[in-house]
Design a protein around this motif. Structure first.
Motif, mmCIF file in Angstrom:
data_model
loop_
_atom_site.group_PDB
_atom_site.id
_atom_site.type_symbol
_atom_site.label_atom_id
_atom_site.label_comp_id
_atom_site.label_asym_id
_atom_site.label_seq_id
_atom_site.Cartn_x
_atom_site.Cartn_y
_atom_site.Cartn_z
ATOM 1 N N UNK A 1 0.788 -1.123 0.088
ATOM 2 C CA UNK A 1 0.027 0.006 -0.045
ATOM 3 C C UNK A 1 0.992 1.097 0.039
ATOM 4 N N UNK A 2 1.918 1.106 0.579
ATOM 5 C CA UNK A 2 2.987 2.358 0.501
ATOM 6 C C UNK A 2 3.135 2.848 -0.671
ATOM 7 N N UNK A 3 3.754 1.608 -1.615
ATOM 8 C CA UNK A 3 3.835 1.955 -3.218
ATOM 9 C C UNK A 3 2.698 2.362 -4.059
ATOM 10 N N UNK A 4 1.554 1.956 -3.520
ATOM 11 C CA UNK A 4 0.284 2.579 -4.193
ATOM 12 C C UNK A 4 0.058 3.963 -3.773
ATOM 13 N N UNK A 5 0.267 4.312 -2.637
ATOM 14 C CA UNK A 5 0.156 5.621 -2.020
ATOM 15 C C UNK A 5 1.151 6.500 -2.620
ATOM 16 N N UNK A 6 2.355 5.922 -3.089
ATOM 17 C CA UNK A 6 3.408 6.747 -3.631
ATOM 18 C C UNK A 6 3.364 7.079 -5.143
ATOM 19 N N UNK A 7 2.633 5.959 -5.716
ATOM 20 C CA UNK A 7 2.400 6.301 -7.216
ATOM 21 C C UNK A 7 1.195 7.134 -7.357
#
Length: 134
Positions: free
Chosen positions: A27-33
Motif C-alpha cells: 500500500x505504501x507503493x500504491x500511495x506513492x504512485x
C-alpha cells in the motif's frame, strides 16, 4: 515423450510457483504512485494486492480515488458502493460520490447529494450553484 510422464511433469512444473505469491507492491507503493500522479500504476498494483488479500474498505476507497483521478465516474461509483456497504457514508464518501456524479455529467445529483448530507462542514469558499442548461 511417453504420455504416462506428461501429466506428472506438467504438475511438477506448475506447483512449485504456488498460487499464494505475495503481491509485487504494498500500500505504501500504491500511495506513492498516487502522489506522483502515476494513477494507472497505482491501480494495477492495488488490484494485485486486492486479488491476493481480498477486498477491503481501504482498497475500495483507494480504487474510488484513483478512478476519480482518472476521470472514471462510473468506476468510482462501483467502488464507492462497495465502500458504503462496509464503512458507511461520511463526508469524504459524499464528496467522492458527488465528484463521480459530476464526471458522469450529473451535476444536479451531485448538488442534491451534498445538500442532503448533514455531516459536511460549511463551505469555506464560494457557493456553487448548479444551473440546468436552457
Amino acid at each position: 515423450m511417453n504420455r504416462s510422464f506428461a501429466l506428472p511433469l506438467l504438475l511438477a512444473l506448475a506447483v512449485p510457483g504456488g498460487c499464494d505469491a505475495p503481491p509485487s507492491a504494498d500500500l505504501a507503493q500504491v500511495d506513492k504512485a498516487y502522489a506522483d500522479h502515476r494513477y494507472h500504476a497505482a491501480r494495477r498494483d492495488l488490484l494485485a494486492i486486492r486479488e491476493a488479500e481480498g477486498p477491503s474498505s481501504a482498497s475500495a476507497q483507494r480504487l474510488a480515488k484513483l478512478a476519480l483521478a482518472l476521470g472514471e465516474g462510473l468506476t468510482a461509483e462501483r467502488y464507492l458502493d462497495e465502500l458504503r456497504s462496509t464503512a458507511g457514508e461520511d463526508a469524504d464518501w459524499v464528496s467522492m460520490r458527488a465528484h463521480s456524479f459530476i464526471l458522469q455529467g450529473q451535476p444536479r445529483r451531485a448538488a442534491d447529494l451534498i445538500t442532503q448530507f448533514d455531516g459536511l462542514p460549511p463551505a469555506a469558499g464560494p457557493t456553487v450553484v448548479v444551473v440546468d442548461p436552457p
